[in-house]
Every structure is written in structure tokens, then in C-alpha cells.
Design an enzyme around this catalytic site. Structure first.
Site, PDB file in Angstrom:
ATOM      1  N   ASP A 297       0.870  -1.171   0.000  1.00 51.43           N
ATOM      2  CA  ASP A 297       0.000   0.000   0.000  1.00 51.43           C
ATOM      3  C   ASP A 297       0.917   1.234   0.000  1.00 51.43           C
ATOM      4  OD1 ASP A 297      -2.152   1.695  -0.043  1.00 51.43           O
ATOM      5  OD2 ASP A 297      -3.215   0.764   1.605  1.00 51.43           O
TER       6      ASP A 297
HETATM    7  C1  NOJ Z   1      -3.932   4.005  -0.021  1.00 53.19           C
HETATM    8  C2  NOJ Z   1      -5.131   3.109   0.049  1.00 53.19           C
HETATM    9  O1  NOJ Z   1      -5.151   2.399   1.275  1.00 53.19           O
HETATM   10  C3  NOJ Z   1      -5.187   2.115  -1.084  1.00 53.19           C
HETATM   11  O2  NOJ Z   1      -6.382   1.393  -1.011  1.00 53.19           O
HETATM   12  C4  NOJ Z   1      -5.048   2.828  -2.396  1.00 53.19           C
HETATM   13  O3  NOJ Z   1      -5.201   1.928  -3.460  1.00 53.19           O
HETATM   14  C5  NOJ Z   1      -3.688   3.503  -2.410  1.00 53.19           C
HETATM   15  N1  NOJ Z   1      -3.634   4.493  -1.352  1.00 53.19           N
HETATM   16  C6  NOJ Z   1      -3.384   4.169  -3.753  1.00 53.19           C
HETATM   17  O4  NOJ Z   1      -4.126   5.281  -3.919  1.00 53.19           O
END
Ligand code: NOJ
Length: 759
Positions: A297
């Protein structure tokens, strides 16, 4: 910022295209897989260690930030890295022109010309938005959900995107957590089916097709169980919950060929997901045989330092790579340290090769080596974006609406209804109904409630009653709710007094849910509860239309307001979908995918809980049993609940165990009302005694169908080992013989009950 980067690279491109030009058309046949593996190996042989590490590195683009903003001034560095083949993927870059420009840099200027993957959070549509995922899940309509994801993939692929960070398959039981809006709710069975439908919708039948994009199951694992619903908080769950609740939707989508999995921000029992070998290697890759790749993430690798699991970014890179996190999203950990870590013997080159193989395999499957500009067709972009598929969005939007209460049959409204008052600022809002996560859509592009209503009836007076928010509502800033201003109540009350029926459109602003938007109070925000009660005092004929991104605790409304319609945030077609339901053009058929609590103190609350040793008092005065002294333990509205303008009766439950490996459960459902309507028949089981106690109920089958008035249908469910077993605390799936109870009905609390013995 956006343009300056491109201006600086324009005209600098010299063509050194060394890419392997092999033609490939994806199919699941072994020969095709073999041939991809051969191509992957051939390419891997040519790569330097630095280039391998590059494939494991993902950078954010230069504008659309979806995490904490990276420090300025990194554009030049990123450009240099693109040229050197040190970037495998980019997120948050969209538009065929922008995507083509970056793709040209790697294809033409890097030594091996390995194309980039372009990822984006396409969560519930791109430009055209479907309902928020929690809303869509209320449809229990797997085909419609798949079509919605297909429409999203069609639009996203047209603007250069080949990878969505969806579906979120985190099971969640706590309405305080803002991201419940992004998932399928509280049940692992429903969540698995919906996850599969979304993956099929995004990925299509053939990844090489121009409208197919790869899906990403996230967040692996346990993110939906953040303590007290507080975003990014600790997750500490028992093995039974991990194996039976959290992991099954991930396994289901892995079995259905999801190409990527995203790990998570949270620790799971003290180990950050990004550094969690048990999750990523032992379970996902080894036990389940996942052959796609794992993306971290946003900077979750680097966050292991903050967690107290790595002493610095270098050690974070070491831990993440060893644990099986294949690609690093925007934390610079791999690109900065992984080469050195391999040279120092801290990370085995075999692990790097394994990660790179996975990434390359997916790029081959997408056909990017055949045509790196596959998603850069500007003509298709124009055609697709200018001709939005609003039909699909409208279909799923109306199917997502849940009728919670219709006591005096105020609904459906006659089309010629006179003397209506419409109250609530959300009724006139074109922005909030789009929901959270809407990177590709235009602000204020939803059909508002009023715009939809106007197509049927204009015999109303509208008063907003109160502003929902104070000040600007953008994605980044914290919303300020209107907690005090009641100055416009008077007009709303006056209109309500003069009307035969009052429609109140109340709820949350869409930026009160989503990432980083946890709440401790989950009633109607701001002064809306006060407004509702003030209007009720002068006119009790209220239809309450709710818009919200999470289950709300609205016990007063549930008790007093005769009619309540749950509409979530329905996306682009909001107003039209709601109007169709209000006027009976569409008979509501949604069922709650998540329990609505009576009060926040009940959270987490979910239907498939354990019985406890003291589920009920032994006598009238008994106090030592599992309960609250100030609140019922029962929910306000249970999982699976939802009404229709018609009524359904369940009869004739038959359990046939002749073939004990395929137990048949049959029930007759009859439409006993006067309108055609859709019902979702739900089957729940409970094993009375097992080596690990079983929940009081578990959903193990459902079917949605339409019935004409007075018509009946026999619904048949089959229970096999797949439905009757569970994961024990060693993580092994076991089927234990014994006695089972079965319930088939209209929601998780009402139905016909029977039993059988599994031999
Ligand atoms: C953080 C989020 O938790 C995740 O779900 C997302 O895909 C990413 N950022 C990218 O934007």
C-alpha cells in the site's frame, strides 16, 4: 506541476527500442502459460540487478495524490529513473496523452524498454460512477455488480489505465471505520461472491482485450478490523476470525485469477502486513498458489519504521522483500536499497527474480509487450468518455436502494401526488452523492435528488432546512459540519405544515466516509436530527431518504418516521434511481450487506457472532448474561434486511439428505402482494457442536429472482463440503460430521428453520 514535467521531457526522446516484440494472446491454456513463462525467463536473463529492482518499484505520478503528498522536487529524479528502467509502474497518471508520454520514455529510452503498468483507484466507476461499493453490494445482484465493474474497466482502459486498485475485499464489522463504504460489508460468503464478480468485471474474459484491466484484491490482510474503527489502527484478531472471516474473500478472488493483491497499512498481531511473511509467502503464494504479484500500500514499506518493525528505510526494504511484497508503492525503499541488500546477501536474488517474474508475467498477459500503447487510443478515449454508460450505472443504482420501513405505505408515491415538501440540503446536492473515491469523475456531476424528482413530479416546495457542511468541501480538508445553524429551519417547518407528505433527504456528506474518515458518532451529522424532529412535530407523514457511506445509528427515526429509504451514495445516476423507486417505476429489492446498529456503543455488531456461554438470562432478574444494561443487543436493522412494495411468503422447507454429500434445501417463495418484485432468498446454517465453536448463523447461499404477483418459485440450495466446513485454528479446512440447523428466509433474522445431520 502537471505540465512542467512533460514540457521538460518533450523533444528529448531518442529511439533505442530494445523491447522483446513477441506476440501473445492470453488464455488460461497451459501452452499459453508455458509460452509466457519462456518469454519471462528470456527477458529476465537479460536484466541487470538494477533493472530487476526497477520492476519492483512504483512511483506516484505528479498530480493526483492519493496518499500523503510526496515531497516536492522528485519529478526530475523520477524522470531519470524512468529512463534507466528503474520504474515498473506508475500510479495516478491518467489520460491517453499523459500515459503515452511516460510509456514512450521507458519504451524508447530505457535499455530493455519494458512497458509500465498504469494503476489508479477505479473503485466504483471512473468518470461515470456507480454506487459506492457498499451500496452496490446491497443489490446482491452479482451480474449487475460484474457489469458495473466492466463499465468501470471500459472507461478506465480508455484513459490509459490498465490496473485498478480494486476490489477492496476487506470484511468489516464496525461502522465507525470510514472505509466500510469501499467494501462489500460484513459477510465473508457474500463478500467472496461480490469480490469474484468485481474481478471478473474488471479483468474480463481475456486480459489481452483492450477493455480489460487487472484487478487488485486489497488490503491483505485484516485492515477491516482496525480497532475501534479508527483508520490505520492496530489489528489484533484470533486465528478463527482470520481464517474464516478475513481470508476467504481473498482466497476466492485468488482462485478466480485476480492478478494483483495489495498488502495493508495495519499490523496483524504485531507484524505489519507489508513485512508479513506468513501472510504473503506462506499463505498467499505457497498455500494458495497465487501467481500474480503483491503491491504494497502507499508507502507502507516505509511505515514499518514508524510501526517499530524496521530501524530505517533500508531495513524496511529488506523485511518487505523477504516477506514477499513484490512491488513498492511510492516509498523509495526498493529503488534505493534493494540492489545493495542483494549484494550484501541480505535478500536472496532468487526472491528478487521471483518478484520480477510475477510482474513481467502480468505485463505479458496484458499484451503490453505486443503493444505498450494498447491503452493509449485517443479516439477510443474520446468516444468512451463522451458516451458514458449511464444505463449500467442507473441499473445498479436502483438495485442498490434498500427500503427499510414503509409502515403506512407512503411509498410508492402516486405520480400526481400534490402538496409535497422536500427538505434537506442533500436533495439539491450534485456532488456528495458521487461518493468517496471518484478520481476520474467531474465534481458535481451527479443527477441530484431534485433533478431526478422533477422528471416525475414538480408539485413540491423545497427548503434545504439546514446546510450540512460549513465552508468548502474538498477531498483533502477535514469537513466542518454545520453543528449550530438552525436559521433555515423555519421555512422547512412552514412548508412541512402546508404539505400532505414530506420527503426529507438527510445523511452524511460523502467525504465523511472513505479513507481517513473514521467517525465516533454515527448518527445523522450536524443539526439534521434536530431538523428531522422539528419537522416531525408538525407533520408525521415523512419519507426519510438517507444518503450515507456507512450504516447509521438512527434509532429515533426508526421508531418514529413511517417510511425510510436507504440510498447510500449512488453515483452519477443518483436522482434518477431514487425517483424510479419513489414513484414505483422500480420496486426496491436491496438487502443490507452490513448490520445497522442502534447505537455506536454496539459496534462492532454483526449477525454471524458466536453464541457465548451466557446468551440469555436464566430468570427474569438474572443479570449475569451477555447483554448491555442500557441498550438492546439486537441491531436496528439486521444483515440481509430489506423490504419491497410487495410481500413474499416462505413455505414448505424441505431438507433432502439422501445424498449426504449434496444436501438439498428447498423452499417455496410466493409473491403475496399485488406488484411484481424481486426477492433475495437467503440460506443460513449453524453447526451445533464443532471443535471450534461456530457462529450462530452463517450465510451459505442466496438467490435473487423476480416474481409476478401470486406467483411462486421453488428455490433449491445445495450444501456440500464447501459450505459445511470451516477452518480450524491451524488454518486447515475441516468438515466435521454433526447436527446442523438451517434457516431460509428474507433476512438473517427471519425465516423457516429446519435441521439435518451431516454424516
Ligand atoms: C492508499 C489506500 O489504502 C489504497 O487502497 C489505495 O489503493 C492507495 N492508497 C493508492 O491510492
Amino acid at each position: 506541476m502537471k505540465n512542467s514535467f512533460f514540457i521538460s521531457v518533450r523533444g528529448m526522446l531518442s529511439v533505442t527500442f530494445v523491447c522483446i516484440t513477441v506476440s501473445f494472446s492470453f488464455s488460461q491454456q497451459k501452452s499459453a502459460v508455458d509460452s509466457i513463462d519462456i518469454k519471462v525467463e528470456a527477458l529476465l536473463q537479460k536484466m541487470t540487478l538494477e533493472e530487476k529492482v526497477g520492476q519492483m518499484n512504483q512511483y506516484n505520478g505528479f498530480w493526483n495524490v492519493t496518499g500523503p503528498a510526496p515531497k516536492g522536487g522528485d519529478a526530475k529524479l523520477k524522470y531519470e529513473h524512468l529512463k534507466k528502467g528503474l520504474v515498473g509502474s506508475v500510479l495516478n497518471v491518467e489520460g491517453t496523452t499523459n500515459v503515452r508520454k511516460l510509456q514512450e520514455i521507458v519504451v524508447n529510452q530505457s535499455r530493455l524498454g519494458i512497458p509500465l503498468l498504469f494503476g489508479l483507484d477505479v473503485i466504483h466507476g471512473h468518470k461515470t460512477l456507480s454506487p459506492i461499493p457498499l451500496g452496490e453490494s446491497a443489490s446482491w445482484d452479482l451480474d449487475a455488480i460484474e457489469q458495473s465493474a466492466r463499465a468501470a474497466a471500459t472507461e478506465a482502459s480508455a484513459v490509459g489505465i490498465c490496473w485498478t486498485f480494486a476490489p477492496m475485499v476487506d470484511i468489516s464489522r464496525d461502522a465507525r471505520w470510514g472505509r466500510v463504504m469501499e467494501g462489500a460489508g460484513e459477510d465473508p460468503y457474500l463478500g467472496s461472491k461480490i469480490g469474484i464478480a468485481r474481478v471478473h468485471g474488471f479483468q474480463g474474459n481475456n486480459l489481452a482485450a483492450p477493455t480489460s484491466i487487472i484487478a487488485c484484491a486489497k488490503h491483505f490482510a485484516g485492515y477491516g478490523f482496525v480497532e475501534a474503527g479508527r483508520e490505520y489502527n492496530t489489528v489484533d484478531v484470533g486465528t478463527s476470525t482470520l481464517y474464516n472471516i478475513i481470508l476467504p474473500p481473498f482466497k476466492a478472488v485468488v482462485d478466480n485469477h485476480v492478478r494483483t493483491v495489495m498488502n495493508a497499512f495495519n499490523v496483524l498481531n504485531g507484524v505489519p502486513s507489508t513485512g508479513n511473511k506468513f501472510l504473503q509467502r506462506d499463505i498467499l503464494k505457497n498455500k494458495w498458489g497465487f501467481d500474480g504479484f503483491v503491491i504494497s500500500d502507499w508507502a507502507s514499506g516505509a511505515e514499518m519504521v514508524e510501526h517499530g518493525f524496521a530501524k530505517d528505510l533500508k531495513q524496511a526494504a529488506e523485511i518487505a522483500a523477504n516477506a514477499g511484497s513484490d512491488m513498492d508503492m511510492q516509498s523509495y525503499a526498493y529503488v534505493t536499497y534493494l540492489k545493495q541488500l542483494v549484494e550484501e546477501g541480505k535478500v536472496d536474488i532468487k526472491l528478487v527474480d521471483d518478484a520480477v517474474r510475477r510482474v513481467l508475467r502480468v505485463k505479458f498477459e496484458l499484451g503490453l509487450f505486443d503493444n505498450p500503447y494498447k491503452y493509449c487510443d485517443t479516439k477510443r478515449e474520446q468516444e468512451t468518455i463522451n458516451h458514458p454508460d449511464t444505463k449500467t450505472a442507473l441499473d445498479i443504482a436502483r438495485k442498490s436502494i434498500v427500503l427499510l420501513k414503509n409502515e403506512s405505505s407512503l411509498l410508492p408515491l402516486p405520480k400526481n401526488q400534490k402538496n409535497i415538501a422536500i427538505i434537506g440540503s442533500l436533495a439539491n446536492d450534485k456532488n456528495s452523492p458521487l461518493g468517496s473515491w471518484r478520481i476520474g469523475s467531474d465534481d458535481s456531476s451527479a443527477v441530484s435528488f431534485l433533478e431526478g424528482f422533477n422528471k416525475y413530479n414538480t408539485n413540491y416546495k423545497y427548503a434545504k432546512g439546514a446546510d450540512l457542511t460549513v465552508g468548502k468541501t474538498t477531498f483533502i480538508r477535514e469537513l466542518q459540519m454545520n453543528e449550530t445553524d438552525t436559521s433555515e429551519f423555519a421555512q422547512a417547518i412552514q412548508f412541512a405544515k402546508q404539505s400532505d407528505v414530506v420527503i426529507m433527504v438527510l445523511g452524511e456528506h460523502s467525504f465523511q466516509s472513505g479513507e481517513g474518515r473514521s467517525r465516533t458518532k454515527i448518527g445523522l451529522p450536524g443539526v439534521q436530527q434536530q431538523l428531522l424532529e422539528a419537522v416531525y412535530r408538525v407533520n408525521k407523514n415523512i419519507i426519510l431518504v438517507l444518503m450515507n457511506g456507512r450504516p447509521l445509528a438512527i434509532p429515533w427515526a426508526a421508531e418514529h418516521i413511517p417510511t425510510i429509504l436507504e440510498t447510500w451514495q449512488l453515483g452519477t445516476e443518483t436522482g434518477d434511481a431514487i425517483a424510479q423507486v419513489l414513484f414505483g417505476t422500480y420496486n426496491p429489492s436491496g438487502k443490507l450487506p452490513m448490520t445497522f446498529p442502534r447505537s455506536v456503543g454496539q459496534c462492532p455488531i454483526y449477525y454471524n457472532h458466536y453464541n457465548t456461554g451466557r446468551p440469555r438470562p436464566k430468570s427474569k432478574d438474572e443479570v449475569f448474561f451477555s447483554h448491555y444494561t442500557d441498550e438492546s443487543v439486537n441491531p436496528l436493522y439486521p444483515f440481509g434486511y430489506g423490504l419491497s412494495y410487495t410481500t413474499f411468503q416462505y413455505s414448505n422447507l424441505i431438507i433432502d439428505t439422501t445424498d449426504n454429500k449434496n444436501i438439498k434445501v428447498r423452499v417455496t417463495v410466493t409473491n403475496t402482494g399485488t406488484r411484481v418484485g424481486e426477492e433475495v432468498a437467503q440460506l443460513y446454517i449453524h453447526q451445533r457442536v464443532a471443535s471450534v465453536v461456530r457462529p450462530v448463523k452463517e450465510l451459505k447461499g442466496f438467490e435473487k429472482f423476480s416474481l409476478q404477483p401470486k406467483a411462486s418459485k421453488v428455490v433449491t440450495f445445495t450444501l456440500t463440503d464447501k459450505e459445511l466446513g470451516f477452518y480450524n485454528n491451524d488454518g486447515n479446512y475441516v468438515v466435521e460430521p454433526g447436527d446442523f440447523e438451517v434457516m431460509v428466509g428474507t433476512n438473517s433474522q427471519e425465516g423457516l428453520v429446519g435441521s439435518f445431520t451431516k454424516r
